[in-house]
Design a protein around this motif. Structure first.
Motif, PDB file in Angstrom:
ATOM      1  N   LYS A 336       1.339 -18.123   0.812  1.00 51.71           N
ATOM      2  CA  LYS A 336       1.621 -17.367  -0.419  1.00 51.71           C
ATOM      3  C   LYS A 336       0.520 -16.349  -0.699  1.00 51.71           C
ATOM      4  O   LYS A 336       0.797 -15.263  -1.224  1.00 51.71           O
ATOM      5  N   LEU A 337      -0.723 -16.686  -0.374  1.00 51.54           N
ATOM      6  CA  LEU A 337      -1.813 -15.712  -0.552  1.00 51.54           C
ATOM      7  C   LEU A 337      -1.542 -14.435   0.241  1.00 51.54           C
ATOM      8  O   LEU A 337      -1.800 -13.328  -0.234  1.00 51.54           O
ATOM      9  N   VAL A 338      -1.015 -14.594   1.436  1.00 53.62           N
ATOM     10  CA  VAL A 338      -0.739 -13.428   2.268  1.00 53.62           C
ATOM     11  C   VAL A 338       0.397 -12.609   1.680  1.00 53.62           C
ATOM     12  O   VAL A 338       0.278 -11.395   1.465  1.00 53.62           O
ATOM     13  N   ARG A 339       1.522 -13.256   1.384  1.00 54.97           N
ATOM     14  CA  ARG A 339       2.710 -12.520   0.924  1.00 54.97           C
ATOM     15  C   ARG A 339       2.508 -11.905  -0.455  1.00 54.97           C
ATOM     16  O   ARG A 339       3.000 -10.818  -0.734  1.00 54.97           O
ATOM     17  N   ARG A 340       1.786 -12.604  -1.320  1.00 54.07           N
ATOM     18  CA  ARG A 340       1.737 -12.180  -2.716  1.00 54.07           C
ATOM     19  C   ARG A 340       0.517 -11.322  -3.049  1.00 54.07           C
ATOM     20  O   ARG A 340       0.586 -10.520  -3.976  1.00 54.07           O
ATOM     21  N   ILE A 341      -0.573 -11.492  -2.304  1.00 55.15           N
ATOM     22  CA  ILE A 341      -1.797 -10.739  -2.604  1.00 55.15           C
ATOM     23  C   ILE A 341      -2.148  -9.770  -1.473  1.00 55.15           C
ATOM     24  O   ILE A 341      -2.276  -8.567  -1.705  1.00 55.15           O
ATOM     25  N   VAL A 342      -2.301 -10.277  -0.263  1.00 54.86           N
ATOM     26  CA  VAL A 342      -2.696  -9.410   0.857  1.00 54.86           C
ATOM     27  C   VAL A 342      -1.650  -8.313   1.065  1.00 54.86           C
ATOM     28  O   VAL A 342      -1.991  -7.129   1.229  1.00 54.86           O
ATOM     29  N   ASP A 343      -0.390  -8.679   1.031  1.00 60.39           N
ATOM     30  CA  ASP A 343       0.661  -7.680   1.237  1.00 60.39           C
ATOM     31  C   ASP A 343       0.726  -6.684   0.082  1.00 60.39           C
ATOM     32  O   ASP A 343       1.104  -5.521   0.293  1.00 60.39           O
ATOM     33  N   PHE A 344       0.377  -7.122  -1.119  1.00 63.97           N
ATOM     34  CA  PHE A 344       0.346  -6.200  -2.263  1.00 63.97           C
ATOM     35  C   PHE A 344      -0.722  -5.132  -2.045  1.00 63.97           C
ATOM     36  O   PHE A 344      -0.485  -3.934  -2.245  1.00 63.97           O
ATOM     37  N   HIS A 345      -1.903  -5.547  -1.607  1.00 58.09           N
ATOM     38  CA  HIS A 345      -2.968  -4.579  -1.350  1.00 58.09           C
ATOM     39  C   HIS A 345      -2.588  -3.642  -0.202  1.00 58.09           C
ATOM     40  O   HIS A 345      -2.875  -2.431  -0.252  1.00 58.09           O
ATOM     41  N   ALA A 346      -1.905  -4.167   0.807  1.00 63.66           N
ATOM     42  CA  ALA A 346      -1.472  -3.319   1.922  1.00 63.66           C
ATOM     43  C   ALA A 346      -0.433  -2.295   1.466  1.00 63.66           C
ATOM     44  O   ALA A 346      -0.357  -1.185   2.019  1.00 63.66           O
ATOM     45  N   TRP A 347       0.360  -2.652   0.455  1.00 70.15           N
ATOM     46  CA  TRP A 347       1.394  -1.749  -0.064  1.00 70.15           C
ATOM     47  C   TRP A 347       0.781  -0.607  -0.872  1.00 70.15           C
ATOM     48  O   TRP A 347       1.306   0.499  -0.883  1.00 70.15           O
ATOM     49  N   THR A 348      -0.358  -0.882  -1.530  1.00 72.63           N
ATOM     50  CA  THR A 348      -1.013   0.137  -2.348  1.00 72.63           C
ATOM     51  C   THR A 348      -2.521   0.086  -2.083  1.00 72.63           C
ATOM     52  O   THR A 348      -3.315  -0.334  -2.932  1.00 72.63           O
ATOM     53  N   PRO A 349      -2.958   0.477  -0.884  1.00 67.45           N
ATOM     54  CA  PRO A 349      -4.321   0.219  -0.408  1.00 67.45           C
ATOM     55  C   PRO A 349      -5.409   1.018  -1.105  1.00 67.45           C
ATOM     56  O   PRO A 349      -6.589   0.656  -0.999  1.00 67.45           O
ATOM     57  N   ASP A 350      -5.080   2.088  -1.798  1.00 68.80           N
ATOM     58  CA  ASP A 350      -6.109   2.920  -2.427  1.00 68.80           C
ATOM     59  C   ASP A 350      -6.544   2.410  -3.795  1.00 68.80           C
ATOM     60  O   ASP A 350      -7.454   2.989  -4.402  1.00 68.80           O
ATOM     61  N   VAL A 351      -5.898   1.357  -4.289  1.00 68.18           N
ATOM     62  CA  VAL A 351      -6.252   0.797  -5.604  1.00 68.18           C
ATOM     63  C   VAL A 351      -7.221  -0.362  -5.404  1.00 68.18           C
ATOM     64  O   VAL A 351      -6.923  -1.316  -4.677  1.00 68.18           O
ATOM     65  N   PRO A 352      -8.409  -0.316  -6.025  1.00 70.37           N
ATOM     66  CA  PRO A 352      -9.373  -1.418  -5.877  1.00 70.37           C
ATOM     67  C   PRO A 352      -8.814  -2.729  -6.442  1.00 70.37           C
ATOM     68  O   PRO A 352      -8.277  -2.752  -7.547  1.00 70.37           O
TER      69      PRO A 352
END
Length: 363
Positions: A336-352
């Motif tokens: 769930k960490l990957v799908r819900r957090i890591v993938d979110f950052h990959a979807w919008t990588p320029d946002v800290p």
């Protein structure tokens, strides 16, 4: 009475979601018609539900939770179900209704609903839901060749496309006529859908308890037939924003809380609503939503939608009637960490996203 809506699955979710929507729409004259429910598993413990679905006066759904800042509790009678059949005992009747009456097919067959085991066709009725659906579609094709719309409600991304591919793969092996394959691709509409409602407990023999929040988003395409019109049903051009909002706000929030719960060794029986009464935990979650999640959606042009969904999510988390335990949410935490957090950052990588990435890294 003809039933233009066929529903595969007897889940409490469908009872408090699609069946409820159609029931309310029928009262306004905004539904195709009533529903035939089809039990696909032959599970004896669910056999008692079948007779209870179509009793005069309907079965109960209780809506409990928070909405617009206040507690809600009401009971509704669901009268949209005209009949209930089992593929184990009523296969001939199922084939007749599917071929002669159906205009829309709904399904909610659980986490393993799309699985097809070896020996699926060993008996007179295929064992799997996809096998049954393909056999019924073949009968309809041979009988009248009228198209229909399939609206899967399983929690699978692009569920209509996934189910269509599975059916076409099975068709190539079981019914390899080229004109049947063309019909499946051309005249059957396989819609992608997203469903969002917490249905917390069953009522026996039929009925359920659900939260006030509900969404059924259906992706538009040519030839699509809707089962009804309802405020909770959205016909959309693209499901992606709705999938992202649910995954990276509601589901992400659950995973953040589960991470805190595990790292701080909080009480084993703690629930979401109890945990959020802790002011420190609540502030940590609110800060993540405000400083990292909403800016991520804003970068995709979805700031207002994210803010509204955060507000709705917090009301859902605060539902005074729902006992949603963190130990259940914490299952499969690493995935769930990957799908819900890591993938979110990959979807919008320029946002800290320093806090979320620390959580995802195990810090």
């Amino acid at each position: 009475m003809a039933t233009p809506i066929l529903q595969f699955g007897t889940s409490r979710f469908l009872q408090a979601h699609a069946d409820l929507f159609v029931s309310e729409a029928l009262e306004r004259g905004e539904a195709l018609g009533r529903i035939t429910i089809i039990q696909t598993t032959g599970s004896p413990e669910r056999a008692g539900r079948l007779a209870a679905f179509a009793v005069p006066g309907g079965y109960p759904v209780i809506i409990r939770g928070r909405q617009d800042g206040r507690d809600i509790e009401r009971e509704q009678k669901i009268t949209s179900v005209a009949r209930a059949l089992s593929t184990a005992t009523d296969w001939d009747a199922v084939k007749r209704v599917f071929s002669e009456e159906a205009e829309v097919v709904l399904s909610n067959t659980g986490d393993t609903g799309y699985k097809v085991e070896t020996g699926d066709c060993a008996g007179p009725v295929p064992a799997s839901f996809p096998g049954k659906l393909l056999a019924l579609l073949h009968d309809r094709f041979q009988a009248n060749r009228r198209g229909l719309t399939v609206l899967p409600c399983e929690l699978v991304s692009r569920n209509g496309e996934v189910l269509k591919k599975l059916i076409l793969d099975l068709q190539a092996d079981r019914y390899p006529e080229s004109d049947f394959r063309d019909w499946l691709s051309r005249d059957v509409v396989w819609a992608n859908t997203l469903v969002d409602r917490i249905v917390s407990e069953p009522i026996e023999p039929a009925g359920a308890v659900a939260e006030p929040y509900a969404l059924w988003a259906i992706e538009q395409q040519p030839g699509l037939t809707m089962p009804c019109r309802h405020p909770a049903i959205l016909l959309v051009d693209d499901l992606t924003p709705y999938e992202k909002l649910k995954l990276h706000i509601l589901n992400l929030g659950h995973t953040v809380l589960a991470d805190i719960w595990m790292k701080e060794n909080r009480p084993a029986s703690e629930t979401v609503k109890a945990m959020l009464r802790d002011g420190d935990v609540r502030q940590r979650l609110l800060s993540i939503y405000r400083d990292e999640v909403v800016p991520g959606f804003a970068a995709k042009g979805l700031a207002k939608e994210a803010e509204a969904y955060v507000a709705a999510t917090l009301e859902r988390f605060d539902n005074p009637f729902l006992e949603h335990r963190l130990r259940d949410i914490a299952n499969h935490h690493a995935e769930k960490l990957v799908r819900r957090i890591v993938d979110f950052h990959a979807w919008t990588p320029d946002v800290p996203m320093p806090v979320l990435l620390d959580i995802a890294s195990g810090q």
